[in-house]
Scaffold this motif. Structure first.
Motif, mmCIF file in Angstrom:
data_model
loop_
_atom_site.group_PDB
_atom_site.id
_atom_site.type_symbol
_atom_site.label_atom_id
_atom_site.label_comp_id
_atom_site.label_asym_id
_atom_site.label_seq_id
_atom_site.Cartn_x
_atom_site.Cartn_y
_atom_site.Cartn_z
ATOM 1 N N VAL A 1 0.858 -1.186 0.000
ATOM 2 C CA VAL A 1 0.000 0.000 0.000
ATOM 3 C C VAL A 1 0.894 1.235 0.000
ATOM 4 O O VAL A 1 1.739 1.392 0.894
ATOM 5 N N MET A 2 0.714 2.102 -0.990
ATOM 6 C CA MET A 2 1.529 3.306 -1.101
ATOM 7 C C MET A 2 0.708 4.554 -0.791
ATOM 8 O O MET A 2 -0.461 4.657 -1.167
ATOM 9 N N TYR A 3 1.386 5.500 -0.119
ATOM 10 C CA TYR A 3 0.753 6.777 0.216
ATOM 11 C C TYR A 3 1.828 7.855 0.217
ATOM 12 O O TYR A 3 2.833 7.760 0.936
ATOM 13 N N LYS A 4 1.662 8.858 -0.638
ATOM 14 C CA LYS A 4 2.592 9.977 -0.743
ATOM 15 C C LYS A 4 4.039 9.513 -0.925
ATOM 16 O O LYS A 4 4.957 9.994 -0.264
ATOM 17 N N GLY A 5 4.232 8.552 -1.832
ATOM 18 C CA GLY A 5 5.566 8.121 -2.196
ATOM 19 C C GLY A 5 6.214 7.126 -1.258
ATOM 20 O O GLY A 5 7.395 6.795 -1.422
ATOM 21 N N GLU A 6 5.470 6.617 -0.288
ATOM 22 C CA GLU A 6 6.029 5.655 0.659
ATOM 23 C C GLU A 6 5.144 4.423 0.750
ATOM 24 O O GLU A 6 3.930 4.497 0.553
ATOM 25 N N VAL A 7 5.762 3.277 1.049
ATOM 26 C CA VAL A 7 5.000 2.071 1.365
ATOM 27 C C VAL A 7 4.625 2.154 2.833
ATOM 28 O O VAL A 7 5.498 2.144 3.715
ATOM 29 N N VAL A 8 3.323 2.243 3.112
ATOM 30 C CA VAL A 8 2.876 2.394 4.497
ATOM 31 C C VAL A 8 2.438 1.069 5.112
ATOM 32 O O VAL A 8 2.316 0.968 6.337
ATOM 33 N N GLU A 9 2.191 0.072 4.259
ATOM 34 C CA GLU A 9 1.801 -1.237 4.785
ATOM 35 C C GLU A 9 2.006 -2.276 3.697
ATOM 36 O O GLU A 9 1.817 -2.005 2.512
ATOM 37 N N ASP A 10 2.434 -3.472 4.084
ATOM 38 C CA ASP A 10 2.560 -4.571 3.121
ATOM 39 C C ASP A 10 2.399 -5.887 3.851
ATOM 40 O O ASP A 10 2.613 -5.987 5.060
ATOM 41 N N GLY A 11 2.004 -6.893 3.087
ATOM 42 C CA GLY A 11 1.820 -8.217 3.673
ATOM 43 C C GLY A 11 0.932 -9.066 2.803
ATOM 44 O O GLY A 11 0.588 -8.700 1.671
ATOM 45 N N GLU A 12 0.532 -10.227 3.314
ATOM 46 C CA GLU A 12 -0.365 -11.114 2.577
ATOM 47 C C GLU A 12 -1.719 -10.444 2.412
ATOM 48 O O GLU A 12 -2.174 -9.687 3.276
ATOM 49 N N THR A 13 -2.366 -10.745 1.299
ATOM 50 C CA THR A 13 -3.594 -10.039 0.937
ATOM 51 C C THR A 13 -4.687 -10.199 1.986
ATOM 52 O O THR A 13 -5.327 -9.215 2.378
ATOM 53 N N GLY A 14 -4.908 -11.417 2.452
ATOM 54 C CA GLY A 14 -5.975 -11.658 3.420
ATOM 55 C C GLY A 14 -5.870 -10.778 4.654
ATOM 56 O O GLY A 14 -6.792 -10.013 4.972
ATOM 57 N N PRO A 15 -4.753 -10.858 5.384
ATOM 58 C CA PRO A 15 -4.608 -10.013 6.583
ATOM 59 C C PRO A 15 -4.679 -8.517 6.293
ATOM 60 O O PRO A 15 -5.243 -7.762 7.097
ATOM 61 N N ILE A 16 -4.105 -8.074 5.163
ATOM 62 C CA ILE A 16 -4.151 -6.650 4.834
ATOM 63 C C ILE A 16 -5.594 -6.175 4.692
ATOM 64 O O ILE A 16 -5.976 -5.099 5.171
ATOM 65 N N PHE A 17 -6.432 -6.982 4.037
ATOM 66 C CA PHE A 17 -7.812 -6.575 3.796
ATOM 67 C C PHE A 17 -8.702 -6.792 5.012
ATOM 68 O O PHE A 17 -9.663 -6.041 5.221
ATOM 69 N N GLU A 18 -8.415 -7.810 5.801
ATOM 70 C CA GLU A 18 -9.273 -8.123 6.941
ATOM 71 C C GLU A 18 -8.902 -7.326 8.193
ATOM 72 O O GLU A 18 -9.776 -6.894 8.945
ATOM 73 N N THR A 19 -7.602 -7.126 8.415
ATOM 74 C CA THR A 19 -7.157 -6.423 9.623
ATOM 75 C C THR A 19 -6.066 -5.406 9.280
ATOM 76 O O THR A 19 -4.913 -5.560 9.694
ATOM 77 N N PRO A 20 -6.390 -4.388 8.497
ATOM 78 C CA PRO A 20 -5.382 -3.375 8.145
ATOM 79 C C PRO A 20 -4.882 -2.657 9.395
ATOM 80 O O PRO A 20 -5.639 -2.429 10.343
ATOM 81 N N GLN A 21 -3.598 -2.274 9.354
ATOM 82 C CA GLN A 21 -2.981 -1.645 10.525
ATOM 83 C C GLN A 21 -2.794 -0.143 10.360
ATOM 84 O O GLN A 21 -2.930 0.610 11.313
ATOM 85 N N HIS A 22 -2.468 0.285 9.146
ATOM 86 C CA HIS A 22 -2.168 1.712 8.956
ATOM 87 C C HIS A 22 -3.465 2.489 8.719
ATOM 88 O O HIS A 22 -4.370 2.013 8.026
#
Length: 267
Positions: A220-241
């Motif tokens: 996941v990119m925001y303003k030129g930086e990667v703010v979050e990355d990981g397996e698709t399931g956890p990113i969509f189910e329990t996003p952290q950023h």
């Protein structure tokens, strides 16, 4: 396992670094693409997704940081030239990569000539086989790009990228300009190509439903930086950023909805 493509702390600044008008498009971005996986790259317009992809393949030059292929630093011009045998870019608009006056067969054969990949006597057969592989009739080889639909042109762009049998496809918003039904066909085609050819895919998209369906991992990119990355399931189910949360919240149901595309051959 060694990544096929790896970026380490890549920064891209457009304009002089001493100028107050310089634009920092990427800020110390790192990412990895491993064999046989589909990696999603998401974020709003202007977040740096396309700049990162173009830097990975050498269309843009990093201001700082390094890009590696198979664990080897890409430094010299020869390194980047050899890398493009294994990494191919598919653009959002096929008209940017297809000459309007060149017939499809000639356009597909061109990479084979440039990279000296097969004898002249075998080119026509390679073109025919690749058109069939992307769901197009071999007769398409005799047509001009303007005689094809948008979905057909995008399949031709995929075929052209596949002609030299790359290890990685970078797909930059390749379904965003297509009708929903055609999008589904192209997505199913990507899945089938990956299963058959064991290629890796970097899939850039603003459509989170598509990314949820297609990708193994997500950046996941925001303003030129990667703010979050990981397996698709956890990113969509329990996003952290917070940005990831707001991005997912903007599209109701995206956590659970999955499209069911169907493949068909286009004459």
């Amino acid at each position: 396992m060694t990544p096929i493509i790896q970026a380490k702390n890549v920064t891209k600044i457009f304009g002089s670094t001493r100028s107050p008008n310089a634009t920092r498009s990427l800020n110390s971005v790192s990412m990895e693409i491993f064999p046989g996986e589909t990696v999603g790259l998401v974020g709003e317009s202007g977040s740096g997704k396309t700049t990162l992809a173009r830097t990975l393949i050498g269309i843009e030059t990093a201001t700082q940081g390094q890009v590696y292929k198979d664990g080897q630093l890409l430094a010299a011009r020869r390194d980047w030239k050899n890398m493009r045998l294994d990494v191919q870019y598919v653009f959002q608009d096929p008209s940017t990569s297809l000459c309007p006056t060149m017939r499809i067969g000639a356009a597909l054969a061109e990479p084979l000539i440039v990279h000296k990949k097969c004898p002249a006597s075998e080119r026509a057969e390679r073109v025919r086989d690749t058109l069939l592989k992307v769901g197009l009739h071999p007769d398409v080889a005799r047509r001009l790009p303007g005689q094809l639909s948008g979905g057909q042109r995008q399949r031709v762009s995929l075929a052209r990228a596949l002609m030299i049998e790359p290890k990685v496809l970078i797909c930059d918003e390749i379904v965003s300009g297509l009708d929903v039904s055609v999008q589904a066909q192209v997505l199913q085609l990507l899945i089938e190509l990956q299963n058959e050819l064991k290629i890796s895919i970097l899939f850039i998209s603003h459509d989170l439903r598509v990314v949820r369906y297609l990708c193994d991992r997500v950046y996941v990119m925001y303003k030129g930086e990667v703010v979050e990355d990981g397996e698709t399931g956890p990113i969509f189910e329990t996003p952290q950023h917070p940005y990831t949360k707001s991005l997912l919240a903007s599209i109701p149901g995206v956590k659970h909805e999955k499209p069911e595309p169907a493949m068909q051959v286009v004459p």
